[in-house]
Scaffold this motif. Structure first.
Motif, PDB file in Angstrom:
ATOM      1  N   ARG A  63      41.091  34.419  38.545  1.00  0.00           N
ATOM      2  CA  ARG A  63      40.999  35.606  37.684  1.00  0.00           C
ATOM      3  C   ARG A  63      40.454  36.814  38.436  1.00  0.00           C
ATOM      4  O   ARG A  63      40.778  37.948  38.111  1.00  0.00           O
ATOM      5  N   TYR A  65      41.218  37.600  41.471  1.00  0.00           N
ATOM      6  CA  TYR A  65      42.386  38.165  42.145  1.00  0.00           C
ATOM      7  C   TYR A  65      43.287  38.888  41.147  1.00  0.00           C
ATOM      8  O   TYR A  65      43.867  39.925  41.463  1.00  0.00           O
ATOM      9  N   LEU A  66      43.416  38.347  39.953  1.00  0.00           N
ATOM     10  CA  LEU A  66      44.232  38.990  38.928  1.00  0.00           C
ATOM     11  C   LEU A  66      43.660  40.358  38.563  1.00  0.00           C
ATOM     12  O   LEU A  66      44.400  41.339  38.461  1.00  0.00           O
ATOM     13  N   GLU A 113      50.065  40.538  29.603  1.00  0.00           N
ATOM     14  CA  GLU A 113      48.929  39.858  30.236  1.00  0.00           C
ATOM     15  C   GLU A 113      47.820  39.590  29.227  1.00  0.00           C
ATOM     16  O   GLU A 113      47.188  38.540  29.250  1.00  0.00           O
ATOM     17  N   ALA A 118      45.472  36.116  30.097  1.00  0.00           N
ATOM     18  CA  ALA A 118      45.140  36.172  31.520  1.00  0.00           C
ATOM     19  C   ALA A 118      43.869  36.972  31.777  1.00  0.00           C
ATOM     20  O   ALA A 118      43.251  36.828  32.828  1.00  0.00           O
TER      21      ALA A 118
END
Length: 122
Positions: A63, A65-66, A113, A118
């Protein structure tokens, strides 16, 4: 003609060479002039003022990196919005509608998203 064309690029080449020379010379001067007295304290791992608790190669949650990718995406969106706002009068309605489509796609992606979960931290 070839000589004239190469002459036009000479200032760019000179700029690159001077920039590289300044960078290399400053690094070389720091390496030569800085004191080099390593000891155990200087060579030890450092983490916020105290020794490291664990191995530094621990796994990160995906997460992070997201969130970083989403930040870059919306940062680039702003990079597109500034020049668009400057030339909006010249590009007219076509540019306005094109930017609305671009922003709409970004909003749809963000909502996707969000709905997929996410962005949840639980």
């Amino acid at each position: 003609m070839l000589n004239t064309m190469l002459g036009n690029y000479f200032p760019i080449l000179l700029f690159i060479l001077v920039g590289l020379a300044i960078g290399v010379l400053s690094m070389l001067a720091g390496w030569l002039l800085a004191p080099n007295k390593p000891d155990a304290e200087k060579l030890s791992p450092y983490e916020c003022g105290f020794g490291a608790f664990e191995d530094a190669r621990m796994k990160f949650d995906v997460r992070y990196y997201l969130i970083a990718i989403l930040f870059i995406l919306f940062d680039l969106e702003i990079a597109f919005l500034f020049p668009w706002a400057v030339v909006l009068k010249e590009i007219g309605w076509f540019g306005f509608v094109a930017m609305l489509v671009f922003l709409g796609l970004l909003v749809v992606g963000f909502i996707y998203e969000w709905v997929k979960g996410a962005l949840e931290w639980d």
